[in-house]
Design a protein around this motif. Structure first.
Motif, PDB file in Angstrom:
ATOM      1  N   GLY A 220       0.805  -1.213   0.000  1.00  0.00           N
ATOM      2  CA  GLY A 220       0.000   0.000   0.000  1.00  0.00           C
ATOM      3  C   GLY A 220       0.837   1.261   0.000  1.00  0.00           C
ATOM      4  O   GLY A 220       1.888   1.322  -0.644  1.00  0.00           O
ATOM      5  N   SER A 221       0.382   2.252   0.785  1.00  0.00           N
ATOM      6  CA  SER A 221       1.057   3.559   0.756  1.00  0.00           C
ATOM      7  C   SER A 221       2.380   3.565   1.508  1.00  0.00           C
ATOM      8  O   SER A 221       3.216   4.450   1.322  1.00  0.00           O
ATOM      9  CB  SER A 221       0.136   4.621   1.355  1.00  0.00           C
ATOM     10  OG  SER A 221      -0.206   4.266   2.703  1.00  0.00           O
ATOM     11  N   SER A 222       2.577   2.614   2.355  1.00  0.00           N
ATOM     12  CA  SER A 222       3.825   2.583   3.133  1.00  0.00           C
ATOM     13  C   SER A 222       4.910   1.774   2.453  1.00  0.00           C
ATOM     14  O   SER A 222       5.851   1.298   3.107  1.00  0.00           O
ATOM     15  CB  SER A 222       3.546   1.989   4.523  1.00  0.00           C
ATOM     16  OG  SER A 222       3.079   0.643   4.383  1.00  0.00           O
ATOM     17  N   VAL A 223       4.775   1.582   1.147  1.00  0.00           N
ATOM     18  CA  VAL A 223       5.753   0.784   0.427  1.00  0.00           C
ATOM     19  C   VAL A 223       7.071   1.513   0.306  1.00  0.00           C
ATOM     20  O   VAL A 223       7.120   2.722   0.094  1.00  0.00           O
ATOM     21  CB  VAL A 223       5.225   0.408  -0.965  1.00  0.00           C
ATOM     22  CG1 VAL A 223       4.983   1.624  -1.832  1.00  0.00           C
ATOM     23  CG2 VAL A 223       6.194  -0.543  -1.662  1.00  0.00           C
ATOM     24  N   THR A 224       8.119   0.801   0.557  1.00  0.00           N
ATOM     25  CA  THR A 224       9.470   1.312   0.360  1.00  0.00           C
ATOM     26  C   THR A 224      10.274   0.235  -0.348  1.00  0.00           C
ATOM     27  O   THR A 224       9.903  -0.951  -0.352  1.00  0.00           O
ATOM     28  CB  THR A 224      10.140   1.669   1.697  1.00  0.00           C
ATOM     29  OG1 THR A 224      10.226   0.472   2.473  1.00  0.00           O
ATOM     30  CG2 THR A 224       9.380   2.743   2.449  1.00  0.00           C
ATOM     31  N   VAL A 225      11.387   0.661  -0.912  1.00  0.00           N
ATOM     32  CA  VAL A 225      12.253  -0.293  -1.613  1.00  0.00           C
ATOM     33  C   VAL A 225      12.796  -1.312  -0.643  1.00  0.00           C
ATOM     34  O   VAL A 225      12.897  -2.511  -0.937  1.00  0.00           O
ATOM     35  CB  VAL A 225      13.388   0.448  -2.334  1.00  0.00           C
ATOM     36  CG1 VAL A 225      14.380  -0.535  -2.956  1.00  0.00           C
ATOM     37  CG2 VAL A 225      12.839   1.379  -3.377  1.00  0.00           C
ATOM     38  N   ALA A 226      13.095  -0.824   0.577  1.00  0.00           N
ATOM     39  CA  ALA A 226      13.663  -1.740   1.564  1.00  0.00           C
ATOM     40  C   ALA A 226      12.660  -2.802   1.933  1.00  0.00           C
ATOM     41  O   ALA A 226      12.984  -3.991   2.089  1.00  0.00           O
ATOM     42  CB  ALA A 226      14.115  -0.962   2.797  1.00  0.00           C
ATOM     43  N   LYS A 227      11.360  -2.399   2.135  1.00  0.00           N
ATOM     44  CA  LYS A 227      10.346  -3.367   2.503  1.00  0.00           C
ATOM     45  C   LYS A 227      10.103  -4.370   1.390  1.00  0.00           C
ATOM     46  O   LYS A 227       9.911  -5.575   1.630  1.00  0.00           O
ATOM     47  CB  LYS A 227       9.060  -2.633   2.853  1.00  0.00           C
ATOM     48  CG  LYS A 227       9.143  -1.845   4.151  1.00  0.00           C
ATOM     49  CD  LYS A 227       7.821  -1.173   4.432  1.00  0.00           C
ATOM     50  CE  LYS A 227       7.873  -0.398   5.767  1.00  0.00           C
ATOM     51  NZ  LYS A 227       6.580   0.261   6.086  1.00  0.00           N
ATOM     52  N   VAL A 228      10.089  -3.880   0.149  1.00  0.00           N
ATOM     53  CA  VAL A 228       9.880  -4.799  -0.990  1.00  0.00           C
ATOM     54  C   VAL A 228      11.023  -5.807  -1.080  1.00  0.00           C
ATOM     55  O   VAL A 228      10.821  -7.012  -1.275  1.00  0.00           O
ATOM     56  CB  VAL A 228       9.738  -4.013  -2.292  1.00  0.00           C
ATOM     57  CG1 VAL A 228       9.697  -4.950  -3.486  1.00  0.00           C
ATOM     58  CG2 VAL A 228       8.490  -3.147  -2.245  1.00  0.00           C
ATOM     59  N   CYS A 229      12.271  -5.302  -0.920  1.00  0.00           N
ATOM     60  CA  CYS A 229      13.429  -6.198  -1.012  1.00  0.00           C
ATOM     61  C   CYS A 229      13.418  -7.201   0.123  1.00  0.00           C
ATOM     62  O   CYS A 229      13.778  -8.369  -0.039  1.00  0.00           O
ATOM     63  CB  CYS A 229      14.720  -5.374  -0.974  1.00  0.00           C
ATOM     64  SG  CYS A 229      14.953  -4.375  -2.470  1.00  0.00           S
ATOM     65  N   GLU A 230      12.985  -6.706   1.327  1.00  0.00           N
ATOM     66  CA  GLU A 230      12.948  -7.620   2.475  1.00  0.00           C
ATOM     67  C   GLU A 230      11.869  -8.665   2.282  1.00  0.00           C
ATOM     68  O   GLU A 230      12.049  -9.855   2.616  1.00  0.00           O
ATOM     69  CB  GLU A 230      12.681  -6.811   3.743  1.00  0.00           C
ATOM     70  CG  GLU A 230      12.689  -7.671   5.004  1.00  0.00           C
ATOM     71  CD  GLU A 230      12.414  -6.828   6.238  1.00  0.00           C
ATOM     72  OE1 GLU A 230      12.337  -7.435   7.330  1.00  0.00           O
ATOM     73  OE2 GLU A 230      12.274  -5.603   6.105  1.00  0.00           O
ATOM     74  N   ALA A 231      10.725  -8.268   1.740  1.00  0.00           N
ATOM     75  CA  ALA A 231       9.640  -9.220   1.552  1.00  0.00           C
ATOM     76  C   ALA A 231       9.973 -10.263   0.493  1.00  0.00           C
ATOM     77  O   ALA A 231       9.602 -11.433   0.607  1.00  0.00           O
ATOM     78  CB  ALA A 231       8.372  -8.467   1.180  1.00  0.00           C
ATOM     79  N   LEU A 232      10.669  -9.868  -0.541  1.00  0.00           N
ATOM     80  CA  LEU A 232      11.003 -10.805  -1.627  1.00  0.00           C
ATOM     81  C   LEU A 232      12.339 -11.487  -1.442  1.00  0.00           C
ATOM     82  O   LEU A 232      12.639 -12.467  -2.151  1.00  0.00           O
ATOM     83  CB  LEU A 232      10.994 -10.072  -2.973  1.00  0.00           C
ATOM     84  CG  LEU A 232       9.632  -9.529  -3.415  1.00  0.00           C
ATOM     85  CD1 LEU A 232       9.766  -8.730  -4.701  1.00  0.00           C
ATOM     86  CD2 LEU A 232       8.622 -10.651  -3.603  1.00  0.00           C
ATOM     87  N   GLY A 233      13.159 -10.949  -0.500  1.00  0.00           N
ATOM     88  CA  GLY A 233      14.460 -11.561  -0.285  1.00  0.00           C
ATOM     89  C   GLY A 233      15.427 -11.272  -1.405  1.00  0.00           C
ATOM     90  O   GLY A 233      16.214 -12.156  -1.792  1.00  0.00           O
TER      91      GLY A 233
END
Length: 257
Positions: A220-233
């Motif tokens: 959602g709106s709190s998306v960051t590159v770090a969170k995406v990378c952490e979620a996908l590994g």
């Protein structure tokens, strides 16, 4: 009414005529031998005169009859030779008996005439031998040509039948091979269809770009590159490599460098 020849006629043809001819030849021997001796031949050579005249007459008569029957050339000369041989034989008999009975004597003309008999016989026999003994008629040539054509037709038909059978066997072999190839192609085609059908049932693998997009939408709106990378590994470099063409949105905090 039967047209067969009676037995006594057959007996005459087979026995009486040859017997009469042999008797006549035998009776002519003394007179012809005496005439040969009168002409100057010795007792050693004189017996050949009956053989010369008799064989000559027989040969000329037989050749004349054969050529007349077969319509071959040389019939007249052979007939003339037979007549001359008979005249010589009759003259020899008459002259020899006249001389023996002292009704006439020898002379130079008689000696010359009798001496010329053997050369004349040889000359005429050679002439008859050189005369063509066989002249083929048109019907005979047509019969021979017909026989050749029939033979050629039969051989050609047999050859064509043999080749046709060979071609039929080859066609059957080719048909069998083609049938096997068709079956193999149908089997391979069915295998490919089954493989495509099974492949259509399996879910399409999701690419990394699609997974990144799905993760971003889920955050959602709190998306960051770090969170995406952490979620996908994944690393940030991998993230930007797959999202290089996309600019950061206003709600997305860029990853500090």
């Amino acid at each position: 009414m039967s047209s067969s020849v009676p037995w006594y006629i057959k007996a005459v043809l087979r026995l009486a005529i040859p017997a009469a001819c042999l008797a006549a030849l035998y009776l002519s021997i003394p007179g012809e031998v005496t005439l040969a001796k009168t002409a100057g031949w010795s007792a050693h050579y004189a017996p050949a005169m009956p053989v010369c005249l008799s064989v000559y007459a027989l040969a000329a008569g037989a050749i004349s009859q054969f050529r007349r029957k077969m319509q071959l050339p040389g019939e007249r000369t052979a007939l003339l030779g037979g007549v001359m041989a008979l005249l010589l034989a009759m003259g020899a008999q008459s002259i020899s008996h006249l001389i023996e009975q002292s009704y006439m004597g020898t002379s130079w003309g008689l000696v010359v005439a009798v001496s010329c008999v053997p050369p004349l016989v040889i000359a005429h026999l050679i002439h008859m031998a050189e005369t063509p003994s066989e002249v083929r008629t048109v019907s005979e040539e047509m019969e021979e040509l017909r026989a050749v054509l029939l033979t050629f037709t039969a051989e050609s038909a047999a050859s064509l039948i043999g080749r046709s059978q060979s071609l039929v066997k080859q066609c059957n072999t080719v048909g069998t091979v083609v049938g096997e190839l068709v079956k193999a192609a149908e089997l391979e085609n069915s295998r490919w269809e089954e493989a495509l059908h099974e492949a259509a049932k399996e879910p399409r693998p999701v690419s990394l770009a699609e997974r990144i997009e799905q993760t971003r939408q889920s955050l959602g709106s709190s998306v960051t590159v770090a969170k995406v990378c952490e979620a996908l590994g994944i690393s940030s470099a991998t993230y930007y490599r797959h999202k290089a063409a996309e600019r950061p949105t206003a709600g997305m905090i860029p990853l500090p460098i």
